[in-house]
Design a protein around this motif. Structure first.
Motif: not given
Length: 403
Positions: A380-396
């Motif tokens: 839903k976000k238009v722009k995603i930050e670097k921290e968001d990508v790292l968190k998603l990587y950690e969760l998966t």
């Protein structure tokens, strides 16, 4: 090939060559095989007696028979004369013996000289055989002579080899006539205890002559001293004016050879040359028969560069700040993982699907909902930050590690 291997091969070849030379140079041993074949010049071949008989029967001639008596007499029932058998053993089958006896009944002669004579023939003539045995002397050299005064010589004939000596111990005294006797040699050339070894018995219009000393027709006996006289006198009971049918079928030795190697192996020098060639071929196969070729270089198989390629592409996305695209790819890859690994369809992500994914992946329902909720927030976000990508990587990663 190493130097020591070459030296070993040379030593082996040299030893074989030396042994072959020594064997080929030794005097050839006397062959005492009881061949009785007309072509053999060995001691127990019948080359000499055959030619002697051939000269004696030149009026009607001597005919060589190379087939069984049964076949010959069936095809030549009108032939007449003397059927002549010489061998170590003569064994007719039942039909063959009956055919021979019918032929003899018509006025012909059957001559058999053998150590072992067909039992059915002996039974027909009421004859039994035994063997000469000496208790006092281990020697079994026989003395032989004929009983007819006109054929008998001053002293019996000696066969100076130890052999098996059968004789006729029971005869049909009414019909059988004793023609010759034998005895084991006991330091004196005199037959003191004669045993019958040559008889004549009438059969129909013909007659049968049985003799248990076939060595008398061997080359060695014929060429020793004046022993040929005994063999000649044996034949005095055969009509020289009739045809003599010389049997070549019942012979231990062959009168003709079908093997192409016979001439090669019959000559001792050619035979050893042939063996030496075979030995050389075997050694060549053992030491030099391996296929020779240039060494084939080892080609390393192509490595799977998919992971490196993926890291390179993801690195490019990450450096250029395309975090939204990375999150989208991660979402698609995770859904692919759910479909292919967990075997759960992702067409509709409802409550039941979440529960199934949690159960299949060994994660709690709450952790599974947090992960999918985070995917939904990033979408839903238009722009995603670097921290968001790292968190998603950690969760998966944590989610997959529990599966």
């Amino acid at each position: 090939m190493t130097k020591s291997s070459k030296i070993l091969i040379i030593i082996i070849i040299g030893a074989i060559g030396l042994l072959t030379y020594i064997e080929a140079s030794e005097p050839e041993p006397v062959n005492w095989y009881p061949s009785y074949a007309k072509t053999d010049k060995i001691p127990l071949g019948s080359f000499v007696s055959y030619n002697l008989i051939k000269e004696s029967f030149d009026t009607q001639g001597l005919q060589d028979i190379n087939q069984p008596p049964y076949e010959f007499l069936k095809d030549n029932d009108s032939v007449s004369g003397t059927y002549f058998f010489i061998n170590g053993s003569i064994n007719f089958d039942k039909n063959e013996l009956n055919t021979l006896l019918k032929w003899v009944e018509n006025g012909n002669t059957l001559f058999v000289s053998a150590k072992t004579i067909e039992n059915r023939l002996l039974d027909t003539l009421n004859i039994e055989t035994d063997n000469l045995i000496s208790i006092d002397n281990i020697s079994t050299k026989p003395l032989v002579e004929l009983v007819n005064k006109e054929l008998k010589t001053q002293s019996p004939f000696l066969y100076d080899q130890d052999i098996y000596n059968p004789y006729f111990n029971e005869l049909d005294t009414i019909n059988a006539t004793i023609l010759g006797v034998t005895q084991l040699y006991n330091d004196t050339l005199k037959v003191k205890d004669p045993k019958v070894n040559y008889i004549q018995q009438s059969f129909g219009k013909g007659k049968i002559l049985l003799h248990t000393f076939p060595e008398a027709f061997g080359n060695y006996f014929m060429l020793t001293d004046k022993n040929y006289q005994y063999t000649q006198n044996l034949l005095a009971y055969i009509n020289p004016n009739q045809k003599l049918l010389w049997d070549n079928y019942y012979k231990s030795g062959k009168t003709f050879y079908t093997s192409p190697l016979f001439l090669l192996l019959n000559n001792r020098y050619l035979k050893w040359a042939y063996y030496f060639v075979l030995i050389g071929v075997v050694l060549f196969v053992i030491f030099e028969g391996k296929r020779k070729q240039r060494s084939i270089p080892i080609i390393e198989p192509l490595k799977n560069q998919t992971l490196s390629f993926t890291k390179t592409i993801s690195g490019m996305y990450f450096e250029k700040g395309k975090h939204k695209e990375i999150a989208t790819k991660q979402n698609l890859l995770f859904l692919d993982y759910v479909r292919n690994v967990l075997r759960i369809p992702t067409n509709e992500l409802n409550e039941k699907t979440i529960i199934d994914i949690a159960a299949r992946s060994n994660n709690s329902i709450e952790d599974t909902k947090i992960l999918f909720k985070y995917f939904d927030e990033l979408n839903k976000k238009v722009k995603i930050e670097k921290e968001d990508v790292l968190k998603l990587y950690e969760l998966t990663n944590i989610f997959k590690s529990r599966s």
